[in-house]
Scaffold this active site. Structure first.
Site, PDB file in Angstrom:
ATOM      1  N   GLY A  15     -36.430  37.159   0.260  1.00  7.54           N
ATOM      2  CA  GLY A  15     -35.629  38.300   0.678  1.00  7.54           C
ATOM      3  C   GLY A  15     -34.752  37.895   1.846  1.00  7.54           C
ATOM      4  O   GLY A  15     -35.081  36.956   2.588  1.00  7.54           O
ATOM      5  N   GLN A  36     -29.625  39.064   9.169  1.00  7.47           N
ATOM      6  CA  GLN A  36     -30.102  37.682   9.315  1.00  7.47           C
ATOM      7  C   GLN A  36     -28.971  36.661   9.176  1.00  7.47           C
ATOM      8  O   GLN A  36     -29.132  35.507   9.550  1.00  7.47           O
ATOM      9  CB  GLN A  36     -31.190  37.367   8.282  1.00  7.47           C
ATOM     10  CG  GLN A  36     -32.492  38.127   8.545  1.00  7.47           C
ATOM     11  CD  GLN A  36     -33.542  37.782   7.510  1.00  7.47           C
ATOM     12  OE1 GLN A  36     -33.544  38.319   6.417  1.00  7.47           O
ATOM     13  NE2 GLN A  36     -34.430  36.842   7.843  1.00  7.47           N
ATOM     14  N   CYS A  90     -40.918  34.710   7.304  1.00  8.86           N
ATOM     15  CA  CYS A  90     -39.563  35.222   7.440  1.00  8.86           C
ATOM     16  C   CYS A  90     -38.619  34.049   7.663  1.00  8.86           C
ATOM     17  O   CYS A  90     -38.948  33.131   8.421  1.00  8.86           O
ATOM     18  CB  CYS A  90     -39.515  36.183   8.630  1.00  8.86           C
ATOM     19  SG  CYS A  90     -37.889  36.893   8.917  1.00  8.86           S
ATOM     20  N   LEU A  91     -37.472  34.080   7.012  1.00 10.58           N
ATOM     21  CA  LEU A  91     -36.510  32.988   7.157  1.00 10.58           C
ATOM     22  C   LEU A  91     -35.978  32.889   8.584  1.00 10.58           C
ATOM     23  O   LEU A  91     -35.456  31.851   8.979  1.00 10.58           O
ATOM     24  CB  LEU A  91     -35.339  33.169   6.182  1.00 10.58           C
ATOM     25  CG  LEU A  91     -35.713  33.090   4.694  1.00 10.58           C
ATOM     26  CD1 LEU A  91     -34.492  33.346   3.829  1.00 10.58           C
ATOM     27  CD2 LEU A  91     -36.343  31.744   4.356  1.00 10.58           C
ATOM     28  N   HIS A 122     -40.580  44.801   4.552  1.00  5.79           N
ATOM     29  CA  HIS A 122     -40.213  43.716   5.480  1.00  5.79           C
ATOM     30  C   HIS A 122     -38.693  43.633   5.615  1.00  5.79           C
ATOM     31  O   HIS A 122     -38.165  43.555   6.730  1.00  5.79           O
ATOM     32  CB  HIS A 122     -40.797  42.392   4.951  1.00  5.79           C
ATOM     33  CG  HIS A 122     -40.409  41.177   5.732  1.00  5.79           C
ATOM     34  ND1 HIS A 122     -41.324  40.388   6.395  1.00  5.79           N
ATOM     35  CD2 HIS A 122     -39.189  40.604   5.950  1.00  5.79           C
ATOM     36  CE1 HIS A 122     -40.677  39.394   7.010  1.00  5.79           C
ATOM     37  NE2 HIS A 122     -39.386  39.493   6.744  1.00  5.79           N
ATOM     38  N   GLU A 123     -37.986  43.656   4.477  1.00  6.28           N
ATOM     39  CA  GLU A 123     -36.525  43.508   4.522  1.00  6.28           C
ATOM     40  C   GLU A 123     -35.860  44.739   5.144  1.00  6.28           C
ATOM     41  O   GLU A 123     -34.901  44.605   5.908  1.00  6.28           O
ATOM     42  CB  GLU A 123     -35.966  43.230   3.119  1.00  6.28           C
ATOM     43  CG  GLU A 123     -36.451  41.931   2.490  1.00  6.28           C
ATOM     44  CD  GLU A 123     -36.266  40.711   3.383  1.00  6.28           C
ATOM     45  OE1 GLU A 123     -35.297  40.686   4.160  1.00  6.28           O
ATOM     46  OE2 GLU A 123     -37.109  39.799   3.318  1.00  6.28           O
ATOM     47  N   HIS A 128     -35.689  44.733   8.871  1.00  7.07           N
ATOM     48  CA  HIS A 128     -34.605  43.948   9.478  1.00  7.07           C
ATOM     49  C   HIS A 128     -33.391  44.828   9.769  1.00  7.07           C
ATOM     50  O   HIS A 128     -32.633  44.563  10.708  1.00  7.07           O
ATOM     51  CB  HIS A 128     -34.167  42.817   8.536  1.00  7.07           C
ATOM     52  CG  HIS A 128     -35.035  41.595   8.595  1.00  7.07           C
ATOM     53  ND1 HIS A 128     -35.178  40.836   9.731  1.00  7.07           N
ATOM     54  CD2 HIS A 128     -35.799  40.996   7.651  1.00  7.07           C
ATOM     55  CE1 HIS A 128     -35.986  39.817   9.477  1.00  7.07           C
ATOM     56  NE2 HIS A 128     -36.382  39.882   8.218  1.00  7.07           N
TER      57      HIS A 128
HETATM   58 NI    NI Z   1     -37.625  38.471   7.296  1.00  4.97          NI
END
Ligand code: NI
Length: 185
Positions: free
Chosen positions: A49, A54, A105-106, A147-148, A151
């Site tokens: 995701g 991000q 998480c990225l 989670h997304e 953000h």
């Molecule tokens: Ni994340």
């Protein structure tokens, strides 16, 4: 199209509130290009995701790649996935019951933490063509979407750790030992 740099935790843009997308702009070249580049960026980073903040864009857009393992008697399990775009997503909690899972998480590469989240949600959003969707989601998918969507409100999973000890670097992470330690067993 290009792979975009992914912001890492510590960048203040990850802590800001993203603005809703004007539905009339959804088919525009700018938004389509952003979505294409988000997919390319997520795939290059092997993520599940990615939210627009991000990559430094404060718009309420997320892309997800939901993996499922399929297999039958004709062959070994083969990994397949579904790609989705969610614009202006909204979440309503349907159950107080929570489920815990290890999240990564990225924007926090190499790290993971144990987070408990509501296990059943109502999710409404516009897709990349501007069509409205309204669905009930549970389990692993509910975790990914929550989670997304976090953000978009400047929230990272580390803000939601069930216990600050349930967190660490993938390479040294002993999830069972940590869970036992925290639960006092
Ligand atoms: Ni994340």
């Amino acid at each position: 199209m290009s792979v975009l740099p992914i912001l890492k935790a510590g960048n203040p843009l990850l802590r800001q509130h993203a603005e809703p997308v004007d539905p009339s702009s959804i088919g525009s070249a700018e938004i389509r290009r952003l979505i294409d580049e988000m997919f390319e960026t997520m795939a290059a980073a092997r993520g599940q995701g990615l939210a627009a903040p991000q990559v430094g864009v404060l718009k309420r857009i997320i892309v997800v790649r939901l993996f499922s393992s399929t297999g039958d008697e004709d062959g070994p399990a083969e990994e397949s996935y579904t790609d989705r775009v969610l614009i202006n997503p909204q979440i309503k909690l349907l159950e107080e019951a929570r489920q815990g899972s290890w999240e990564g998480c990225l924007s926090l590469p190499g790290l993971a933490g144990f987070v408990e989240r509501p296990r059943k949600i109502r999710l409404s959003f516009l897709d990349e063509k501007g069509r409205p969707h309204d669905e009930t989601v549970r389990g692993y998918e509910a975790v990914v979407y929550q989670h997304e969507c976090d953000h978009l409100d400047g929230v990272l999973y580390i803000d939601r750790l069930a216990d600050s000890r349930l967190f660490g670097f993938d390479e040294d992470l002993d999830t069972k030992a940590l869970r036992a330690l925290v639960s006092g067993r």
